[in-house]
Write a protein that holds these residues in place. Structure first.
Motif, PDB file in Angstrom:
ATOM      1  N   VAL A 149     -21.162 -19.735  -9.125  1.00 32.78           N
ATOM      2  CA  VAL A 149     -20.991 -18.803  -8.006  1.00 32.78           C
ATOM      3  C   VAL A 149     -22.122 -17.793  -8.086  1.00 32.78           C
ATOM      4  O   VAL A 149     -22.277 -17.102  -9.105  1.00 32.78           O
ATOM      5  N   ASN A 150     -22.916 -17.747  -7.026  1.00 35.35           N
ATOM      6  CA  ASN A 150     -24.006 -16.768  -6.965  1.00 35.35           C
ATOM      7  C   ASN A 150     -23.635 -15.704  -5.943  1.00 35.35           C
ATOM      8  O   ASN A 150     -22.992 -16.003  -4.940  1.00 35.35           O
ATOM      9  N   ARG A 151     -24.048 -14.478  -6.182  1.00 35.38           N
ATOM     10  CA  ARG A 151     -23.766 -13.419  -5.200  1.00 35.38           C
ATOM     11  C   ARG A 151     -25.081 -12.797  -4.754  1.00 35.38           C
ATOM     12  O   ARG A 151     -25.955 -12.524  -5.579  1.00 35.38           O
ATOM     13  N   SER A 152     -25.179 -12.603  -3.418  1.00 35.73           N
ATOM     14  CA  SER A 152     -26.420 -12.040  -2.867  1.00 35.73           C
ATOM     15  C   SER A 152     -26.611 -10.616  -3.353  1.00 35.73           C
ATOM     16  O   SER A 152     -25.644  -9.855  -3.426  1.00 35.73           O
ATOM     17  N   ALA A 153     -27.865 -10.265  -3.628  1.00 35.98           N
ATOM     18  CA  ALA A 153     -28.189  -8.851  -3.849  1.00 35.98           C
ATOM     19  C   ALA A 153     -28.257  -8.175  -2.479  1.00 35.98           C
ATOM     20  O   ALA A 153     -27.863  -7.023  -2.309  1.00 35.98           O
ATOM     21  N   SER A 154     -28.769  -8.918  -1.484  1.00 35.69           N
ATOM     22  CA  SER A 154     -28.778  -8.432  -0.097  1.00 35.69           C
ATOM     23  C   SER A 154     -28.888  -9.640   0.819  1.00 35.69           C
ATOM     24  O   SER A 154     -29.348 -10.700   0.385  1.00 35.69           O
ATOM     25  N   ASP A 155     -28.411  -9.488   2.043  1.00 35.01           N
ATOM     26  CA  ASP A 155     -28.604 -10.571   3.012  1.00 35.01           C
ATOM     27  C   ASP A 155     -28.599 -10.004   4.426  1.00 35.01           C
ATOM     28  O   ASP A 155     -28.120  -8.900   4.654  1.00 35.01           O
ATOM     29  N   TYR A 156     -29.205 -10.744   5.339  1.00 36.18           N
ATOM     30  CA  TYR A 156     -29.188 -10.355   6.747  1.00 36.18           C
ATOM     31  C   TYR A 156     -29.391 -11.580   7.625  1.00 36.18           C
ATOM     32  O   TYR A 156     -29.785 -12.642   7.123  1.00 36.18           O
ATOM     33  N   LYS A 157     -29.086 -11.417   8.909  1.00 36.92           N
ATOM     34  CA  LYS A 157     -29.234 -12.520   9.872  1.00 36.92           C
ATOM     35  C   LYS A 157     -30.224 -12.115  10.953  1.00 36.92           C
ATOM     36  O   LYS A 157     -30.301 -10.930  11.304  1.00 36.92           O
ATOM     37  N   GLU A 158     -30.930 -13.116  11.480  1.00 34.28           N
ATOM     38  CA  GLU A 158     -31.868 -12.859  12.577  1.00 34.28           C
ATOM     39  C   GLU A 158     -31.834 -14.036  13.534  1.00 34.28           C
ATOM     40  O   GLU A 158     -31.526 -15.156  13.107  1.00 34.28           O
ATOM     41  N   ALA A 159     -32.217 -13.792  14.787  1.00 32.72           N
ATOM     42  CA  ALA A 159     -32.401 -14.906  15.724  1.00 32.72           C
ATOM     43  C   ALA A 159     -33.700 -15.588  15.346  1.00 32.72           C
ATOM     44  O   ALA A 159     -34.743 -14.945  15.262  1.00 32.72           O
ATOM     45  N   GLY A 160     -33.644 -16.896  15.055  1.00 32.48           N
ATOM     46  CA  GLY A 160     -34.849 -17.592  14.602  1.00 32.48           C
ATOM     47  C   GLY A 160     -35.122 -18.872  15.360  1.00 32.48           C
ATOM     48  O   GLY A 160     -34.501 -19.167  16.391  1.00 32.48           O
ATOM     49  N   GLY A 161     -36.038 -19.626  14.798  1.00 34.17           N
ATOM     50  CA  GLY A 161     -36.614 -20.780  15.485  1.00 34.17           C
ATOM     51  C   GLY A 161     -38.014 -20.350  15.894  1.00 34.17           C
ATOM     52  O   GLY A 161     -38.227 -19.185  16.259  1.00 34.17           O
ATOM     53  N   LYS A 162     -38.956 -21.296  15.816  1.00 31.98           N
ATOM     54  CA  LYS A 162     -40.358 -20.894  15.921  1.00 31.98           C
ATOM     55  C   LYS A 162     -40.728 -20.263  17.273  1.00 31.98           C
ATOM     56  O   LYS A 162     -41.415 -19.257  17.326  1.00 31.98           O
ATOM     57  N   GLY A 163     -40.257 -20.861  18.377  1.00 26.24           N
ATOM     58  CA  GLY A 163     -40.603 -20.290  19.680  1.00 26.24           C
ATOM     59  C   GLY A 163     -39.989 -18.908  19.856  1.00 26.24           C
ATOM     60  O   GLY A 163     -40.627 -17.983  20.393  1.00 26.24           O
ATOM     61  N   ILE A 164     -38.763 -18.743  19.403  1.00 27.45           N
ATOM     62  CA  ILE A 164     -38.097 -17.432  19.512  1.00 27.45           C
ATOM     63  C   ILE A 164     -38.874 -16.399  18.690  1.00 27.45           C
ATOM     64  O   ILE A 164     -39.069 -15.256  19.123  1.00 27.45           O
ATOM     65  N   ASN A 165     -39.347 -16.787  17.516  1.00 24.91           N
ATOM     66  CA  ASN A 165     -40.150 -15.851  16.724  1.00 24.91           C
ATOM     67  C   ASN A 165     -41.434 -15.456  17.459  1.00 24.91           C
ATOM     68  O   ASN A 165     -41.852 -14.294  17.401  1.00 24.91           O
ATOM     69  N   VAL A 166     -42.054 -16.425  18.150  1.00 21.08           N
ATOM     70  CA  VAL A 166     -43.260 -16.090  18.923  1.00 21.08           C
ATOM     71  C   VAL A 166     -42.902 -15.060  20.004  1.00 21.08           C
ATOM     72  O   VAL A 166     -43.606 -14.067  20.203  1.00 21.08           O
ATOM     73  N   SER A 167     -41.770 -15.275  20.683  1.00 22.57           N
ATOM     74  CA  SER A 167     -41.323 -14.290  21.697  1.00 22.57           C
ATOM     75  C   SER A 167     -41.099 -12.920  21.065  1.00 22.57           C
ATOM     76  O   SER A 167     -41.471 -11.890  21.626  1.00 22.57           O
ATOM     77  N   ARG A 168     -40.470 -12.910  19.894  1.00 21.65           N
ATOM     78  CA  ARG A 168     -40.173 -11.624  19.238  1.00 21.65           C
ATOM     79  C   ARG A 168     -41.455 -10.890  18.843  1.00 21.65           C
ATOM     80  O   ARG A 168     -41.555  -9.676  18.989  1.00 21.65           O
TER      81      ARG A 168
END
Ligand SMILES: Nc1ncnc2c1ncn2[C@@H]1O[C@H](COP(=O)(O)OP(=O)(O)OP(=O)(O)O)[C@@H](O)[C@H]1O
Ligand SMILES: O=P(O)(O)OC[C@@]1(O)O[C@H](CO)[C@@H](O)[C@@H]1O
Length: 305
Positions: free
Chosen positions: A25-44
């Motif tokens: 069992v591993n526990r995150s020191a930190s985590d977050y979520k983002e909208a991803g995918g390459k085209g979406i990143n280009v838009s961002r």
């Protein structure tokens, strides 16, 4: 108008741990979520450069809603085709100085959804720019990007492609205006080894001359990039710094090239902006800002070869 196409978007779930122990069992020191995918990143990234885009592609389920809400909150236009199945979640694991990724399974795109998407592309006009980026959902044939590029070129739309494997090999036959494989993808494309800059230049020239691609930018992570195209042949050094998160560095380079090309119509300036953008993202926790990019620009050196 600039459109980005992400046929296979994702929520990026970015997890940091001091060390990862398989089988425990591993526990995150930190985590977050983002909208991803390459085209979406280009838009961002383009949004951060004050350039408007519309994000297109397929989105589904609660994960898809997370992405459209995320883009709406950022005032980034989007017009996705809705699917019943959930958009995938991609896990980006950072532990002990290493980055590992587990990219999820794509939802199925049925014929009706695909035709709805194509009907949106049919509306585009001469002078528009379309960025096609990322993997293909497994339900779509490997020549999907090729068909889309050919259809858009007939309308006078500029096409930009960032993908890999067979979809890239196929799409090159339709001669998109700009491609940005990394040096590993370039080697895979020609089924050969790339040992040095001379090898990169030789293969990139083949893409430019034989496949008639105006701009070929081969990104090489901390070693910068090599540009071959209508603007000549040049090696661009990457700024020195500590890599924090390389997810989206390539997409930032694509966005940087588009920004530089649109504002200056000069391939050298565009390639320089691309490298500074990629590095600014690599050096920050998430995607680069315009200020971060412009701070790095003077440190990108160019050697004409
Ligand atoms: N460690 C690094 N140090 C400095 N610059 C970097 C580093 N990693 C990436 N970059 C910058 O980002 C650009 C794109 O990186 P890279 O070649 O890794 O693209 P990629 O393989 O498409 O990336 P990804 O798939 O992770 O988005 C490089 O040309 C360089 O300018
Ligand atoms: O599985 P693909 O489509 O090849 O790549 C998807 C992806 O790894 O690319 C982006 C970074 O470039 C991430 O936002 C996303 O998770």
């Amino acid at each position: 108008m600039i459109y980005t196409v992400t046929l296979n978007p994702a929520i990026d779930y970015v997890v940091s741990l001091d060390a990862f122990h398989p089988g425990e069992v591993n526990r995150s020191a930190s985590d977050y979520k983002e909208a991803g995918g390459k085209g979406i990143n280009v838009s961002r990234v383009l949004d951060r450069f004050d350039v408007s885009t519309t994000a297109l592609g397929f989105i589904g389920g609660f994960t898809g809603k997370y992405i459209t809400d995320y883009l709406t909150d950022m005032n980034i236009e989007h017009d996705f085709v809705s699917l019943q199945q959930d958009t995938r979640i991609n896990v980006k694991l950072k532990a002990a100085g290493e980055e590992s990724e587990v990219n999820g399974v794509s939802p199925t795109i049925d014929e009706e959804a695909y035709q709805t998407f194509i009907a949106k592309l049919e509306q585009l006009k001469e002078g528009d720019i379309v960025v096609l980026a990322g993997s293909l959902p497994s339900s779509l044939p490997s020549d999907t990007y090729k068909e889309i590029v050919a259809m858009l070129k007939q309308k006078g739309v500029m096409t930009i492609l960032d993908t890999s494997g067979t979809p890239l090999t196929e799409a090159l036959k339709a001669s998109p205006a700009f491609v940005k494989p990394n040096h590993h993808e370039l080697a895979e494309l020609f089924d050969t080894e790339v040992k040095n800059d001379a090898d990169v230049v030789t293969l990139a020239k083949r893409l430019h001359e034989e496949q008639q691609i105006d701009h070929v930018l081969i990104s090489m992570a901390k070693d910068g990039a090599i540009y071959v195209g209508t603007g000549g042949v040049m090696k661009l050094s990457a700024p020195q710094g500590t890599a924090v998160n390389s997810v989206g560095a390539g997409d930032s380079a694509v966005a940087g090239f588009i920004y530089g090309w649109q504002s200056l119509e000069n391939a050298e300036a565009a390639a320089k902006y691309a490298v500074a953008s990629g590095s600014a993202t690599a050096f920050s926790k998430t995607l680069c800002t315009k200020e971060e990019v412009e701070a790095l620009l003077p440190t990108v050196s160019i050697e004409h070869i």
